[in-house]
Design a protein around this motif. Structure first.
Motif, PDB file in Angstrom:
ATOM      1  N   PRO A  52       0.832  -1.206   0.000  1.00 49.11           N
ATOM      2  CA  PRO A  52       0.000   0.000   0.000  1.00 49.11           C
ATOM      3  C   PRO A  52       0.868   1.258   0.000  1.00 49.11           C
ATOM      4  CG  PRO A  52      -0.761  -1.551   1.639  1.00 49.11           C
ATOM      5  CD  PRO A  52       0.531  -2.097   1.125  1.00 49.11           C
ATOM      6  N   LEU A  53       0.315   2.349  -0.511  1.00 54.15           N
ATOM      7  CA  LEU A  53       1.098   3.577  -0.690  1.00 54.15           C
ATOM      8  C   LEU A  53       1.787   4.052   0.591  1.00 54.15           C
ATOM      9  CD1 LEU A  53      -0.935   5.930  -3.026  1.00 54.15           C
ATOM     10  CD2 LEU A  53       1.357   5.040  -3.374  1.00 54.15           C
ATOM     11  N   LEU A 100      -2.277   8.532  -8.496  1.00 58.99           N
ATOM     12  CA  LEU A 100      -1.544   7.555  -7.688  1.00 58.99           C
ATOM     13  C   LEU A 100      -2.492   6.657  -6.882  1.00 58.99           C
ATOM     14  CD1 LEU A 100       1.531   7.203  -7.395  1.00 58.99           C
ATOM     15  CD2 LEU A 100       1.395   8.533  -5.292  1.00 58.99           C
ATOM     16  N   GLY A 101      -2.396   5.377  -7.091  1.00 58.29           N
ATOM     17  CA  GLY A 101      -3.175   4.407  -6.315  1.00 58.29           C
ATOM     18  C   GLY A 101      -4.584   4.182  -6.826  1.00 58.29           C
ATOM     19  N   LYS A 102      -4.996   4.933  -7.857  1.00 56.36           N
ATOM     20  CA  LYS A 102      -6.400   4.857  -8.277  1.00 56.36           C
ATOM     21  C   LYS A 102      -6.620   3.912  -9.455  1.00 56.36           C
ATOM     22  CE  LYS A 102      -7.912   9.191  -6.413  1.00 56.36           C
ATOM     23  NZ  LYS A 102      -8.101  10.599  -6.669  1.00 56.36           N
ATOM     24  N   GLY A 103      -6.058   2.775  -9.411  1.00 57.66           N
ATOM     25  CA  GLY A 103      -6.277   1.806 -10.477  1.00 57.66           C
ATOM     26  C   GLY A 103      -5.562   0.517 -10.144  1.00 57.66           C
ATOM     27  N   ASP A 104      -5.850  -0.509 -10.929  1.00 57.55           N
ATOM     28  CA  ASP A 104      -5.179  -1.784 -10.677  1.00 57.55           C
ATOM     29  C   ASP A 104      -3.713  -1.701 -11.133  1.00 57.55           C
ATOM     30  OD1 ASP A 104      -4.942  -2.934 -13.537  1.00 57.55           O
ATOM     31  OD2 ASP A 104      -7.011  -2.253 -13.386  1.00 57.55           O
ATOM     32  N   ALA A 105      -2.970  -2.715 -10.792  1.00 53.21           N
ATOM     33  CA  ALA A 105      -1.518  -2.685 -11.032  1.00 53.21           C
ATOM     34  C   ALA A 105      -1.184  -2.509 -12.509  1.00 53.21           C
ATOM     35  CB  ALA A 105      -0.895  -3.972 -10.498  1.00 53.21           C
ATOM     36  N   HIS A 106      -1.974  -3.156 -13.364  1.00 52.52           N
ATOM     37  CA  HIS A 106      -1.690  -3.108 -14.792  1.00 52.52           C
ATOM     38  C   HIS A 106      -1.873  -1.692 -15.345  1.00 52.52           C
ATOM     39  CE1 HIS A 106      -2.716  -3.783 -19.100  1.00 52.52           C
ATOM     40  NE2 HIS A 106      -1.602  -4.484 -19.004  1.00 52.52           N
TER      41      HIS A 106
END
Lengths: 153, 280
Positions: A52-53, A100-106
């Motif tokens: 997590p961030l 930043l952080g607002k989506g899946d890893a891909h």
């Protein structure tokens, strides 16, 4: 003897003013260098760690304005208003951190890899400016000090 | 436990006894419904209501924000869970996700534009599995499968059994916690989180030498690994989404515990390996 000491003090003071005047270029450079490092680490994190961030950011040490800004981002305050950044740079930085952080890893990996070129460009420009204006302002301050000494003496 | 919810939901939940709250269901632009002690009702700004008139409605933005907060502002960190349709937050709270599935062939790449959330709130009910302990474990470890439809209390019972084996019998318990719901029972066990059954069983047995493995929600493909685990001398206590013992794909367990799907935590029957009823 007193004149020599006073002259040296004036030159030193003017050089310091030159150094101080170039501070914004150094702060800008430091900001973008850290942003660039952050971006590279984050892309790697998306690939391998996916912490997590808060944990990811806490794992590294940041300095100066970037440290303050990134702490604000964790608290949800994404508004970069530093005067040493141009309007274009502020928009870029705000856009960067708002994703930043607002989506899946891909999707995050694709996005931050693509903006990496922009980050690199800002870093290179800021480094070049810091080198150019940092030295120039100190030299100008030094020369101005010498000129003052010559005029006074 | 529910800090990730929006302010209006948190405010409304101040009027609700959280010990009886089992589930919160959020649907885009629809009233918020909750499962309160087994009964569905609506959540209004002043607490629970039987009818939906004054119920709080959740917007698509609120649902998106809840997921974002639940992921600690790091949606990427739970990408694998999202692909499987759920995320597990702190203390075993599980959020089921509904939205647009992005697929590549038959493989789920991601889920986006969430439209519904099913937030399941776990409870530790000490002693809820006492009947299972008495019937199945009075002569030592046994292989037990707990069966029921979703939401009947399987996970809560597994947690009570895990607590029993760690604190009362002091056995080495390995929790294979594929969904992150089991490990929060508070006892002293080894935990492998978010790994599939095959990986968790192979590496867990090799690394931790457990006496008993406790795991949740077996699917058809998992039974072969369960059998291998049993053959290696490790007991397995597991659960599965089935409501008839006859439907278990491989009859390899010593006991089958059937829960009543209509009331939470109620045992309908316990059957032996021969499928004869031992408790009703």
């Amino acid at each position: 003897m007193l004149k020599v000491i006073c002259g040296m003090c004036i030159v030193a003071f003017c050089s310091y003013i030159g150094y101080f005047a170039a501070e914004k270029y150094r702060r800008r450079k430091s900001f973008f260098v850290q942003l660039s490092e952050f971006n590279e680490r984050f892309i790697s994190e998306l690939e391998f760690g996916r912490r997590p961030l808060s944990e990811f950011i806490g794992a590294y040490e940041y300095k100066g304005d970037f440290a303050v800004f990134i702490k604000g981002c964790l608290d949800g305050k994404i508004s970069c208003g530093y005067s040493f950044l141009s309007a274009d740079e502020k928009n870029f930085v705000n856009g960067y951190f708002s994703m930043l952080g607002k989506g899946d890893a891909h999707s995050q990996s694709s996005f931050f890899t693509s903006v990496g070129a922009g980050v690199k460009k800002y870093r290179e420009v800021s480094e070049a400016d810091a080198k150019k204006y940092g030295d120039l302002y100190v030299k100008l301050g030094f020369l101005a000090g010498l000129a003052i000494v010559v005029v006074i003496v | 436990m529910l800090e990730f919810l929006t302010d209006d939901l948190k405010s409304a939940l101040r009027y609700v006894n959280l010990n009886k709250l089992c589930e919160i269901r959020l649907r885009t632009n629809s009233p918020v419904s909750v499962n309160y002690g087994g009964t569905y009702c609506y959540l209004s700004p002043n607490g629970l209501r039987k009818y939906s008139e004054n119920a709080i409605k959740t917007s698509a933005e609120a649902i998106r924000d809840i997921v974002y907060e639940a992921c600690q502002k790091s949606v990427y960190s739970v990408s694998e869970e999202i692909k499987r349709g759920f995320i597990t937050v702190c203390d075993g709270v599980r959020i089921g996700l509904c939205g647009t599935y992005v697929c590549d062939g038959d493989k789920v790449v991601s889920v986006r534009d969430f439209t519904s959330l099913c937030i399941r709130i776990p409870h530790n009910v000490k002693g809820c599995a006492d009947e299972i302990k008495r019937t199945c474990f009075n002569s030592g470890g046994k292989n037990v499968l707990i069966l029921s439809p979703p939401g009947a209390g399987k996970t809560t019972m597994l947690k009570d059994i895990a607590d029993y084996f760690t604190s009362e019998r002091r056995e080495n318990v390995l929790i294979c916690d594929e969904r992150g719901e089991l490990a929060c029972f508070g006892g002293n066990a080894d935990v492998i989180s978010y790994a599939d059954k095959r990986t968790a069983f192979i590496y867990g047995i090799r690394a931790m030498r457990p006496d008993i493995i406790i795991t949740d929600e077996l699917t058809e493909g998992d039974y072969a690994y369960v059998k291998k685990t049993m053959d290696s001398g490790v007991y397995v206590v597991a659960s599965a989404h089935l409501y008839r013992a006859e439907d278990v794909p491989m009859k390899i367990f010593d006991y089958y515990v059937l829960l009543d799907g209509h009331s939470v935590g109620k045992i309908k029957g316990i059957y032996g390996a021969d499928m004869k009823e031992k408790y009703a």
